[in-house]
Every structure is written in structure tokens, then in C-alpha cells.
Design a protein around this motif. Structure first.
Motif, short mmCIF file in Angstrom:
data_model
loop_
_atom_site.label_atom_id
_atom_site.label_comp_id
_atom_site.label_asym_id
_atom_site.label_seq_id
_atom_site.Cartn_x
_atom_site.Cartn_y
_atom_site.Cartn_z
N ASP A 1 0.86 -1.18 0.00
CA ASP A 1 0.00 0.00 0.00
C ASP A 1 0.90 1.23 0.00
N THR A 2 1.01 1.87 -1.15
CA THR A 2 1.81 3.07 -1.29
C THR A 2 0.88 4.21 -1.64
N ALA A 3 0.92 5.22 -0.82
CA ALA A 3 0.01 6.36 -0.99
C ALA A 3 0.01 6.88 -2.42
N GLY A 4 -1.14 6.83 -3.05
CA GLY A 4 -1.29 7.40 -4.38
C GLY A 4 -1.06 6.44 -5.53
N GLU B 1 -3.21 -0.43 -6.51
CA GLU B 1 -3.08 -1.62 -5.66
C GLU B 1 -1.99 -2.57 -6.18
N THR C 1 2.91 11.54 -8.67
CA THR C 1 3.08 10.59 -7.57
C THR C 1 4.36 9.78 -7.76
#
Length: 173
Positions: A33-36, A39, A64
Motif C-alpha cells: 500500500d503506497t500512498a497514491g 493496488e 506521484t
């Protein structure tokens, strides 16, 4: 040698598996889970790279990718997958090399290219700097792996055929 691709029948997982194989990674990675980022993202710490796959059209997520590469000092590769008529799948890659000693370097709309010997590169529209994917990670090269645009086209078709061969018939999502 046994190659493990993520257990999936979707295009995103197959593309990630193909790129992991190009990096010489022969183990499974869970999505992170990496912001931006989408999935379908994995982090390969020992190669200094984050790989992500999306179906969002360009230029979505470019900021991003650049921000993550700059802040985390990793190379970040975002592969865009587009479905075309007749079940043709088109790939386009945006990347920012965050491990360079000078400053991050971004390149957009690259193609996945595979050579006759199986080496995998991310190549520009024509002739110019390209990025090789090896067991050491991403390597920026000033000269692409081909001499003509015909060789470029053949390598892109080869990569597409390789990826398509990994998808079960009728299972493309």
C-alpha cells in the motif's frame, strides 16, 4: 531455473511478474500500500525499485511517481496497461530514476522492449536514452539496445508476445 510470477490471471499481475523476472527476482512479492499508487504495486528493496501497474491513462500518477522516487530515493516504474480492440494490450511506462547520484530523472511514455536474448529494456519513442532492467535494478543508458526503428518495433512485439503467452486464454481482465 524456476520463475515465480504473482499468482494471478489478470494483466497487472502478469506485467509485474514479467518485470520482476527481468530484474532477476525469483521470489514472490505481496502488493504494498503506497500512498497514491495503484493496488498492483510491489517494492523490491534489494533492487531499489518500486513497480506499479495501472489502467489509468497518462498523465495520471506521474507526479506521484516523481514524488515517491525523489522522497524515497528509489527508482519507480509505473506501467500503464490499455486494452485496445480485438483484445490487444498496449503498455506504456512512466518512470523516475531516484537512485541516480545527481538528481532524479523522469522519462515518460516508454515502451517495454525485449531483445532476442531475453534482455528487457524500457525504450523511448525513437532513438535516445533507454533503461535496462537487470539483476542490479534500473540502469540508464544513453544508447538504446537497437540500431534501427525496425529492431525497436520487433523488440516491442516480442515483449508483448511474451506477456500475452503468460496469460491463460480467455482470462484477460
Amino acid at each position: 531455473m524456476i520463475t515465480h510470477y504473482p499468482q494471478t490471471t489478470d494483466v497487472a499481475g502478469t506485467v509485474l511478474g514479467y518485470l520482476l523476472h527481468a530484474l532477476g527476482v525469483h521470489q514472490r512479492y505481496d502488493f504494498i500500500d503506497t500512498a497514491g499508487l495503484p493496488e498492483a504495486t510491489v517494492h523490491v528493496e534489494d533492487r531499489g525499485i518500486v513497480l506499479s501497474v495501472t489502467s489509468k491513462p497518462a498523465p495520471a500518477l506521474r507526479d506521484t511517481v516523481e514524488t515517491l522516487a525523489t522522497d524515497a530515493q528509489y527508482d519507480v516504474v509505473l506501467t500503464r496497461v490499455t486494452r485496445k480492440p480485438c483484445d490487444v494490450i498496449e503498455l506504456s511506462v512512466d518512470l523516475t530514476l531516484g537512485l541516480l547520484p545527481c538528481a532524479p530523472w523522469s522519462m515518460n511514455e516508454l515502451a517495454v522492449w525485449t531483445g532476442p536474448d531475453g534482455d528487457t529494456w524500457l525504450v523511448p519513442l525513437g532513438i535516445g536514452p533507454a533503461v535496462s532492467l537487470t539483476f542490479e535494478g534500473c540502469s540508464l543508458e544513453l544508447v538504446p539496445p537497437y540500431h534501427t526503428l525496425e529492431e525497436r518495433a520487433s523488440g516491442i512485439l516480442r515483449a508483448g508476445a511474451d506477456i500475452a503467452s503468460l496469460l491463460p486464454l480467455g482470462e484477460v481482465q
